[in-house]
Enzyme design. Sequence first.
Site, PDB file in Angstrom:
ATOM      1  N   TRP A 101       0.754  -1.203  -0.123  1.00  0.00           N
ATOM      2  CA  TRP A 101       0.043   0.131  -0.120  1.00  0.00           C
ATOM      3  C   TRP A 101       0.922   1.330  -0.092  1.00  0.00           C
ATOM      4  O   TRP A 101       0.280   2.143  -0.617  1.00  0.00           O
ATOM      5  CB  TRP A 101      -0.908   0.021   1.225  1.00  0.00           C
ATOM      6  CG  TRP A 101      -1.896  -1.306   1.179  1.00  0.00           C
ATOM      7  CD1 TRP A 101      -1.949  -2.156   2.299  1.00  0.00           C
ATOM      8  CD2 TRP A 101      -2.533  -1.767   0.123  1.00  0.00           C
ATOM      9  NE1 TRP A 101      -2.698  -3.104   1.868  1.00  0.00           N
ATOM     10  CE2 TRP A 101      -3.360  -3.002   0.194  1.00  0.00           C
ATOM     11  CE3 TRP A 101      -2.887  -1.054  -1.118  1.00  0.00           C
ATOM     12  CZ2 TRP A 101      -4.324  -3.569  -0.209  1.00  0.00           C
ATOM     13  CZ3 TRP A 101      -4.011  -1.703  -2.012  1.00  0.00           C
ATOM     14  CH2 TRP A 101      -4.584  -3.015  -1.302  1.00  0.00           C
ATOM     15  N   ASP A 171      -1.668   6.401   6.453  1.00  0.00           N
ATOM     16  CA  ASP A 171      -2.563   5.595   6.236  1.00  0.00           C
ATOM     17  C   ASP A 171      -2.694   4.846   7.176  1.00  0.00           C
ATOM     18  O   ASP A 171      -2.059   4.083   7.429  1.00  0.00           O
ATOM     19  CB  ASP A 171      -2.178   4.935   4.834  1.00  0.00           C
ATOM     20  CG  ASP A 171      -3.264   3.858   4.456  1.00  0.00           C
ATOM     21  OD1 ASP A 171      -4.151   3.632   5.094  1.00  0.00           O
ATOM     22  OD2 ASP A 171      -3.059   3.196   3.220  1.00  0.00           O
ATOM     23  N   LYS A 195     -11.637  -1.883   6.831  1.00  0.00           N
ATOM     24  CA  LYS A 195     -10.799  -3.294   7.733  1.00  0.00           C
ATOM     25  C   LYS A 195     -11.468  -3.145   9.244  1.00  0.00           C
ATOM     26  O   LYS A 195     -11.973  -3.942   9.718  1.00  0.00           O
ATOM     27  CB  LYS A 195      -9.376  -2.541   7.878  1.00  0.00           C
ATOM     28  CG  LYS A 195      -9.002  -2.205   6.226  1.00  0.00           C
ATOM     29  CD  LYS A 195      -8.859  -3.529   5.410  1.00  0.00           C
ATOM     30  CE  LYS A 195      -8.618  -3.467   4.028  1.00  0.00           C
ATOM     31  NZ  LYS A 195      -7.533  -2.501   3.660  1.00  0.00           N
TER      32      LYS A 195
HETATM   33  C1  LIG Z   1      -6.892  -2.374   2.142  1.00  0.00           C
HETATM   34  C2  LIG Z   1      -6.148  -1.293   2.185  1.00  0.00           C
HETATM   35  C3  LIG Z   1      -5.758  -0.239   1.227  1.00  0.00           C
HETATM   36  C4  LIG Z   1      -6.585   0.036   0.040  1.00  0.00           C
HETATM   37  O1  LIG Z   1      -7.929   0.278   0.546  1.00  0.00           O
HETATM   38  P1  LIG Z   1      -9.269   0.639  -0.647  1.00  0.00           P
HETATM   39  O2  LIG Z   1     -10.147   1.183   0.251  1.00  0.00           O
HETATM   40  O3  LIG Z   1      -9.444  -0.635  -1.404  1.00  0.00           O
HETATM   41  O4  LIG Z   1      -8.351   1.680  -1.688  1.00  0.00           O
HETATM   42  C5  LIG Z   1      -4.739   0.972   1.469  1.00  0.00           C
HETATM   43  N1  LIG Z   1      -3.987   0.839   2.754  1.00  0.00           N
HETATM   44  C6  LIG Z   1      -4.193  -0.012   3.674  1.00  0.00           C
HETATM   45  C7  LIG Z   1      -3.335  -0.150   4.875  1.00  0.00           C
HETATM   46  C8  LIG Z   1      -5.203  -1.045   3.624  1.00  0.00           C
HETATM   47  O5  LIG Z   1      -5.304  -1.968   4.678  1.00  0.00           O
END
Ligand SMILES: *Cc1c(COP(=O)(O)O)cnc(C)c1O
Length: 360
Positions: A101, A171, A195
């Site tokens: 990511w 993030d 998540k």
């Molecule tokens: C799942 C995830 C993403 C991607 O998320 P989307 O909503 O599908 O764009 C990005 N960063 C992290 C840390 C993730 O766990």
Amino acid sequence: MGRVYNFSAGPAVLPVEVLQEAADEMLDYRGCGMSVMEMSHRSAMFQNIIDEAEADLRNLMNIPDNYKVLFLQGGAHQQFAAVPLNLMKNGVGDYIVTGVWAKKAWKEAQKFGKANKIASSEDKTFSYIPDCSDLPISEDADYVYVCYNNTIYGTKFPEVPNTKGKVLVADMSSCILSEPVNVEDFGVIYFGVQKNVGPAGVVVAIIREDLIRDDLPESVPTMLQWKTQADAGSMYNTPPCYTIYICGKVFKWLKKMGGLDTMKEINEKKAKILYDFLDNSTLFKGTVEPASRSLMNVPFVTGDKDLDTKFVKEATEAGFLNLKGHRSVGGMRASIYNAMPIEGVEKLVEFMTEFEKANA
Ligand SMILES: *Cc1c(COP(=O)(O)O)cnc(C)c1O
């Protein structure tokens, strides 16, 4: 079939109480004669839902008044672009690349300016968090970017990196609300809710007000300017109303559980059960350096691909679902988010113990 133990990395397990409440309110939300899915986002009823969701999140995370909370669409991926588009003044971002990511965010930023990789753990398949106490931060960096918990590899930053005064962007999709964080250490925190919070469809961005600019180049798409949604209370266009409603319920559930200090205690206890087992197992082993271990995502292997496959199959039959590791790393991964009850992890460890005996 009743409810299973769902170890999915995302979309992921939600608290049963929340699902039950949503079911009870499905046809008639609090006497208004319709479901939340059917009501105008401009109604007083929905305004109340989004206001309460924001207030509860602010309360849980202790978000200071000089930060905006935005409920956006496009997922974390859209923020990979929004971050450089909104924050690059000098055209420079520094990236700490600790997994898929973070790497995607770094690559995306290269479309808009200079994105420097100032640290990486790719040399050891992202199985650790690099030392971030004295990084080569660029003099002209507009921000430093991290992925705080690496969902796929099961690593988490043990401490806030030293950005030498630069704005820190994180993030936090897979660790948000799993333990307290000091929001003031960050300029921007964002998380896809699917998540650890709610159904897919919302990415929440918590942004310090001075980073919400009104002097962006004309060419930046309206919907990607944080200011657009900040000025419109996250309702410049139709927001994902139902997802926001469920997220609001999860925030209330977390408050009822005792807040983030309590969640941290529970999550540490839960993760310890699994890590202790892995550390003592003769068959299974964790893949992450102990100092970098995530509380939320726990990858492990047997060291034998066929045995991994057999384990996932038998676990599925026994009611432990979605334990297959991410396609990029293989093996297994147990995601044990807030809504995974402690007995889910205890039962998984019992099952792993039996599997170990049978396959020694
Ligand atoms: C799942 C995830 C993403 C991607 O998320 P989307 O909503 O599908 O764009 C990005 N960063 C992290 C840390 C993730 O766990």
